[in-house]
Design a protein around this motif. Sequence first.
Motif: not given
Lengths: 777, 677
Positions: A267, A269, A275-276, B290, B305-307, B316
């Motif tokens: 995923s 952004l 973002t991970h 996020y 942040g994030g899923r 998360l």
Amino acid sequence: MEAKVDMKKTGKGLIKFGIAVLAIIVIVAVAVAASKSGGKDSLNVSELQTAVNAPEAALSDGAVDTSRQLDGHHLVAANDTYELYLYEPALSIIVKNIKTGAVMESTVRDEERLGNVNETWKGFLQSGIVVELQEETNTMQKKLGLEGSGAQVNVELIPGGFRAKVDYPTQELGFETEVKLYDDGSITACIPERSIYEHADNKKIGNIYVFPLLGNSRLGEKDGYMFVPDGNGALIYLDDKEGRFDSGYVQKVYGSDIGVGESYVLSLLWGRYETHNDAEMILAPVYGMVHTGDEMGYLAVIESGDEEASIYATPNGAYSDYNWITAAFRKCTTYIQPTSNSGGSVTKVTDRIKYDINVRYMFVDGEDADYTGLAKRYREYLLEKDELVRVEDSFKVRLDFLGLDVENWMLWKKDVPVTTVDNIREMYADLEKEGVTDILSLYKGWQDGGIYDLPVTTYDVAGGIGGAGDLSKLMDECEQKNIDFYLFTDGVRANTETGNTTFDTVKKMDKRLYTQNTYQNVYREFVYWTPQKTLENLNTLQKNLAKKGVNKIALSVIGNTLFTYTMGDTMQTRGVSKYLYEEALRQTSENMDLMLEAPVECYWQYAKAIVDMPIDDSDYIYTDQSVPFLSIVLKGILPMYGDYVNFEANEREYFLKLVETGIYPSFYLTYENPSELIYTNSSHVYTSQYTVYREQILRYYNELRQISELTKNSMIDEHEITDTGVIIVTYDNGVKLYINYSDAELKADDVTVPALSYVARVNNELTGIAGMGVDEG
Amino acid sequence: MRQKVKMVILMVLCLSMIAGSTAIAETPYRTYTVDGYGYVLETQSAYNPASAITKVGETSFVTPMDMAIGNDGNLYIADAGAHVVMVSTVGGDEVRMIGEGTLQSPTGVFVSDDDKVYVADKDAKKVFVYDLEGTLLNEYGKPDSPIYGNSMDFKPIKVVANNTGTMYVICEGNMNGIVQISPVDGGSFLGYFGTNYTSLSPFQILQRLILTDAQRAQMLSNIPSTPTNLHIDEDGLIYTVTQGDKDMALKKLNIAGKNLLDSDPYWADLPAAVTTGQYHNMLVADSDGYIYEYNEEGELLFMFGGRDDGRQRIGLCNKVEAVAVDASDRIYLLDSDKRQVHIFEPTEFTNLLHEALYLFSKGRYTESKEPLEKVLQMNSMFDYANQAMGHAYLQEENYTEALRYFKLAKSADGYSDAFWEVRNIWIRNYLVAAVAAIVAASVALSLYKKRQRIKYGENGAPAYFSQRVPLLGTLRYSLHFMRHPFDGCYGVKREGRASIACANILLAAYILVSIIEKYFSGFLVKTVREGRYDIISDIGTVLVIFFGLTLCNYLVVTINEGEAFLKELYCAYAYCLTPFIVIKPFVVILSNVLTYNEVFLISFANIIVLVWMLVLLLISVKEMNNFSVKETAKALALTAFTVLILSLLICIIYVLFSQVIDFISSVLREVVYRIGS
């Protein structure tokens, strides 16, 4: 009318031309594929079976009374401390500690206690060995237990244990397994590759679980924890989780496999930014279960098949009421083969991955039945096996320098030097004045073209940092000053823009080139060299460096990257990568001092030190506590250096963590302001200027050095967390460190530890260095 | 106040106990910020995940929908599935349950400064007000005011209240805006507030013009979205977030309902909740996990942040419903999918930034320098801090430093102000010297010219060499062309005063000057990012446009009885570029010494250049082909059409070609696959 005829003619001509072109393409493709498949480079299994160099322990092969029963199991082997019982139809074992009477079971026999589980999970919970069946190209594999699935089990008792032949007649597959008890309290379970057969075309062994429920407990009935090797180490308590979690810990040993393209959700952004951060990986192929109440526990070491194993640690509430931890061994896997650009694809199954499975369960009892005990047991085991060699462990601060990177300029790339050789000299001199003399440095980006000009095979030093002559001079000076100065390079990755990467790069199982996206501007992607080529490159580099008198090298990526790939059309397993990388590292370490970035267990013996050692775990929702397992194993044996302090947003806690784990501090430095780097691929280095970090280096150096003097060359003997929250680390020379992470003063034993600080105690005397330099603010 | 501080310390204690030693792990997410160009950069972790609450006491969450933090530091969590508001300590211990038996589907909860708990209940169609102990004080149903609308249902999903007790309620399905209810007389309707508006794109306007009523009825109706969530700060400002409103996802509304924020490109895609911190900082939580932190003006500070997507790591989330901030800046995120509350702790870095933010917003620029310096030490590329430093130095009248920081921050306004001052000082110091230098230079120049005249005759060296070197002559003619286009065209067409070589040189010069303009203009007028170069496409664009236009024009004029040959047209058009080549270098130099006050000079010069070139072009078309005005207009219109057709053609060819490529690669893949298997 005429025009129409003409059109037709032209049309026909075009079609003919098209067919001709296609034919040529096909012929060429066939020819290329054929020439490749005849290649010599594929390794076969026999080459890979490096004999498992088991520790010297006698087999517990004394005669036993096999009619003795325990919960429906009968005795098969025993020694002074442990008895091994077996229930044949389910290959269920019970290990009993004779002294304490404590037992660990490998299945759930009691139907009533099973609760509401479906047939599949029932089979899983009640079988000593579980096979996941790969049918056709289904991506979901089916679990096959032993009793309910029509499997036939034939057991033969052998000295010290038993051998079982397991056949699944319906699925036309089977294997043999051998379980033995040794006098040192360890049990081995192995499934040799040669015993495995799969006769049906469309049914294969997907995964094998070996004693998945060994040491299981239901809900919160036992005190204790499961140990998972996540990062430095983590525990999952055996308390009642009250259904909070619907899954548990699952990670591949030694990290994920880029070659099979394991499905994961990317995923981004705004469609652009990753973002991970990746979770910490498993560096050592171990896991454990401890029943602290019963004072019984085991550490399982995967001796063979580690590179294909995944560790599952499942707390109660997820799938069933039971806590269980195990390793699953991958014997084949599915992958997606794209057949068109517009998303067309088929699922395919790999051939069987060939390797022996061998797990050693080392039981501990009494005072050793805790995570420190497991770590100490593992340390002994590695030393006994010569997989760990004691290196002189003296405190050094690690100061890495970034020399040069490049940015786009006009039509070319422009050098952006941020730390020249002269700069380094100046910084060393400045630090020497302040008494900082024990230094270890990795010089990154010293090569012509900058840090990402890969691969590096010659001593081609960038002019922008001072050139080869100056760098050699600096290295001589370092030699005299006793500074360990390592040249850093990336052993695995290749830059498609700076080198010829047409051949010898890694193709995934789907025969597509593997590319690693950098999400940066100058070089957008990297590819990987095949391990064969990496070996060759490293040998060339080594020779060229040796000619110039360079004898210290630091390698990244190679130490913790394993993948399945294809060469020609043969599958090369992770075992092949491991074998070739180990070969490369062994050869390198014979001639040079080698430094490895967070290497996996099998390479530890080749390193002079480990850098980027994980200091903590990944903070999973289901892990209850982080423990410095690997630190306990390695402290005093092999020096460890942590991640860069620069990028830590919580400096004080990080400092205390260094004290707790015995890991030495690391800084990433540049002489220039890192804002120079903003247009380079190193733009993630946003803070590194020496002048900014000078004071902090001095502080860390002075304080951590004093602690290290106290604990020099000794190993960690005990690590515990008191009820008040103070962490006590005891070294085998009697030194005790009390660490307090909280914002309030805490007491432990009779020692008062100030907030966010620590106290050292030598022979029951408090020393004067307690937390003096910890920064306020 | 003291009470509050104690409470905070107590909470810190509690939390550090919970968090234990697990706070140092690398965060599962990355933290990004935005630089002055709007470029997204990584930075130190702003908030670290500390812990997660999975249960309140012994009770698990069912469908947690909203969360608020009370003055007592407790969490108030509205659980629509459990029909209750759970009150929990930050450690996850149950304090009490509110509204058991009364609440049907509480989806919104708010705790006011005077310790009242407002609960929006969608199914009960009421807003309930409790005290902290859970005693029901009041309940408000559908307003009976006719303005509210009789047919309009009242389904409150979110609620906040200001310090006079006026409630702002978001109702499901009510597009009119936020319902404002006064507590007097058992709840009187005050009107709608903060209504979202829709806008029509030019395309939609066109669509509406052409389509029939029946067709229009089938289109998606263009009704404004209801705000997704809202928040009120201690000053009574209302913050709303709206999903599906790309331009104005976050609004900060004053008491009159006016939005105080500008549109900003860094809004959350799927904003779920908004809250404010102690420094007027705004926090928006995206449904996908996020978190965005903005300063008072709505400039993005952090994004992180994030899923979770099965990663199962603290920090998360999968579906965020609410966000809250406590007195020690901890962020609480409520996830209805994972049914957890995640707690994030600010890092040392963020604490410094917050301090600076506070001082800066109070105008205490100089004091803010210390924390800012520390922030920049930790991350020198944090442009917000650079900009603030620039302002601080500007206040201290240290203009060169201010200039440096503004340039680093890419802050054009600040740069302009600082540069004005710097230039002012320079002028004060060197004005006399500069004037003297100019005088001296002009004297020297005239002396030099005189000597040249003596050496090369009355017309000076240029004329002397032009006569002897034809190329120089033709080049010099371009200056004449520029001033006398009619005469110039005649010269080009009839007298052979132009050459291809000369036209090539002019075109090359044009390219050179345009590149210089692009990359070496002053900071304030430069449109490209410092350090970004793309020369090949710069050259390519000019060449393609110039040759394309020339060719199309030639094709058109030849069939319209134009008299010009291709060569002549090429030369004439190249000559038309002369004003650009002659004037632009001065503009570029000028742009380096101008501030925003005088920047109009540059736009003015640019307009002159443009108009001049256009006039030359028109005259060339007319004169070279011996067209009348009408014919010229026709030729130009046809040229435009031809260009359109040509570009269409290129597009089609490109599409077809890529299809062929795709086809071949598919065949190859298939072959590889077949051979492989």
